[in-house]
Design a protein around this motif. Structure first.
Motif, PDB file in Angstrom:
ATOM      1  N   PRO A  48       0.792  -1.241   0.000  1.00 35.12           N
ATOM      2  CA  PRO A  48       0.000   0.000   0.000  1.00 35.12           C
ATOM      3  C   PRO A  48       0.827   1.294   0.000  1.00 35.12           C
ATOM      4  N   SER A  49       1.977   1.295   0.626  1.00 32.40           N
ATOM      5  CA  SER A  49       2.777   2.525   0.691  1.00 32.40           C
ATOM      6  C   SER A  49       3.936   2.537  -0.312  1.00 32.40           C
ATOM      7  N   SER A  50       4.018   1.524  -1.144  1.00 35.04           N
ATOM      8  CA  SER A  50       5.139   1.395  -2.087  1.00 35.04           C
ATOM      9  C   SER A  50       4.963   2.283  -3.315  1.00 35.04           C
ATOM     10  N   ASP A  51       6.083   2.731  -3.872  1.00 36.72           N
ATOM     11  CA  ASP A  51       6.088   3.436  -5.155  1.00 36.72           C
ATOM     12  C   ASP A  51       6.271   2.451  -6.316  1.00 36.72           C
ATOM     13  N   VAL A  52       6.485   1.179  -5.992  1.00 38.15           N
ATOM     14  CA  VAL A  52       6.725   0.150  -7.010  1.00 38.15           C
ATOM     15  C   VAL A  52       5.406  -0.529  -7.371  1.00 38.15           C
ATOM     16  N   TRP A  53       5.157  -0.610  -8.679  1.00 36.83           N
ATOM     17  CA  TRP A  53       3.959  -1.241  -9.214  1.00 36.83           C
ATOM     18  C   TRP A  53       4.375  -2.475 -10.003  1.00 36.83           C
ATOM     19  N   VAL A  54       3.591  -3.558  -9.919  1.00 34.52           N
ATOM     20  CA  VAL A  54       3.939  -4.822 -10.571  1.00 34.52           C
ATOM     21  C   VAL A  54       2.741  -5.404 -11.316  1.00 34.52           C
ATOM     22  N   ARG A  55       3.057  -6.246 -12.283  1.00 32.22           N
ATOM     23  CA  ARG A  55       2.032  -7.008 -12.995  1.00 32.22           C
ATOM     24  C   ARG A  55       2.683  -8.252 -13.572  1.00 32.22           C
ATOM     25  N   ASN A  56       2.014  -9.388 -13.433  1.00 26.81           N
ATOM     26  CA  ASN A  56       2.474 -10.637 -14.039  1.00 26.81           C
ATOM     27  C   ASN A  56       1.667 -10.916 -15.298  1.00 26.81           C
ATOM     28  N   GLU A  57       2.367 -11.369 -16.313  1.00 26.47           N
ATOM     29  CA  GLU A  57       1.724 -11.786 -17.564  1.00 26.47           C
ATOM     30  C   GLU A  57       2.317 -13.128 -17.972  1.00 26.47           C
ATOM     31  N   THR A  58       1.492 -14.024 -18.486  1.00 24.20           N
ATOM     32  CA  THR A  58       1.982 -15.312 -18.980  1.00 24.20           C
ATOM     33  C   THR A  58       2.100 -15.224 -20.490  1.00 24.20           C
ATOM     34  N   ARG A  59       3.328 -15.424 -20.974  1.00 23.97           N
ATOM     35  CA  ARG A  59       3.620 -15.254 -22.407  1.00 23.97           C
ATOM     36  C   ARG A  59       4.331 -16.490 -22.952  1.00 23.97           C
ATOM     37  N   PRO A  60       4.258 -16.713 -24.277  1.00 24.01           N
ATOM     38  CA  PRO A  60       4.955 -17.858 -24.875  1.00 24.01           C
ATOM     39  C   PRO A  60       6.474 -17.691 -24.830  1.00 24.01           C
ATOM     40  N   ASP A  61       7.157 -18.763 -24.512  1.00 27.33           N
ATOM     41  CA  ASP A  61       8.620 -18.788 -24.523  1.00 27.33           C
ATOM     42  C   ASP A  61       9.103 -18.418 -25.933  1.00 27.33           C
ATOM     43  N   GLY A  62      10.074 -17.528 -26.017  1.00 26.43           N
ATOM     44  CA  GLY A  62      10.645 -17.126 -27.296  1.00 26.43           C
ATOM     45  C   GLY A  62       9.969 -15.929 -27.942  1.00 26.43           C
ATOM     46  N   GLU A  63       8.857 -15.443 -27.370  1.00 26.20           N
ATOM     47  CA  GLU A  63       8.142 -14.314 -27.949  1.00 26.20           C
ATOM     48  C   GLU A  63       8.926 -13.015 -27.734  1.00 26.20           C
ATOM     49  N   TRP A  64       8.993 -12.170 -28.755  1.00 24.50           N
ATOM     50  CA  TRP A  64       9.558 -10.827 -28.633  1.00 24.50           C
ATOM     51  C   TRP A  64       8.430  -9.908 -28.184  1.00 24.50           C
ATOM     52  N   ILE A  65       8.650  -9.193 -27.076  1.00 24.43           N
ATOM     53  CA  ILE A  65       7.623  -8.269 -26.592  1.00 24.43           C
ATOM     54  C   ILE A  65       8.217  -6.877 -26.420  1.00 24.43           C
ATOM     55  N   GLU A  66       7.388  -5.879 -26.666  1.00 21.99           N
ATOM     56  CA  GLU A  66       7.750  -4.492 -26.386  1.00 21.99           C
ATOM     57  C   GLU A  66       6.693  -3.930 -25.453  1.00 21.99           C
TER      58      GLU A  66
END
Length: 142
Positions: free
Chosen positions: A68-86
């Motif tokens: 609650p007091s953190s400045d750090v935001w996170v998100r998990n995503e499940t993606r295919p191995d070997g995929e190029w992401i931007e």
């Protein structure tokens, strides 16, 4: 109980095995993390992950504060191995987009995007400062 079996296997068992074997199926959990310590934000502001894999969709990928007091935001995503992401991070739905420095912009200044090839079973990306390539400075701007 016709719907409960699939060629003699319980669908509950099948579903459980499917999710627990995601690494074997070539899927990778990628954890994105951004530090907003240098940004002036309203308490109601939400950080979003904009990416090639979500069509730069605006509001479809909200992030969550690490605590609650953190400045750090996170998100998990499940993606295919070997995929190029931007990707890039935004405050609000494209209200304030980060300006990714040329040193870590995979588009060479064209789009100001971060990028990586997805690999390994779990990828925890380093926490980056919003509009920065590395960690935020120890002293806060605001």
């Amino acid at each position: 109980s016709h719907g409960a079996h699939l060629h003699g296997l319980s669908t509950a068992c099948f579903s459980q095995r499917w999710s627990s074997n995601s690494q074997l199926l070539g899927m990778v959990v990628v954890q994105f993390s951004v530090d907003l310590a240098q940004e002036s934000m309203a308490p109601s502001d939400v950080i979003y992950l904009q990416s090639t894999f979500n069509g730069w969709c605006g509001s479809c990928a909200p992030m969550a504060r690490l605590s609650p007091s953190s400045d750090v935001w996170v998100r998990n995503e499940t993606r295919p191995d070997g995929e190029w992401i931007e990707w890039k991070f935004t405050i609000g739905v494209w209200v304030t987009k980060e300006v990714v420095p040329i040193e870590c912009d995979v588009t060479g200044g064209a789009w100001e995007n971060r990028g990586i090839v997805v690999s390994s079973g779990v990828m925890t990306l380093p926490t980056v400062c919003f509009s920065g390539c590395g960690e935020c400075p120890a002293t806060r701007k605001f």
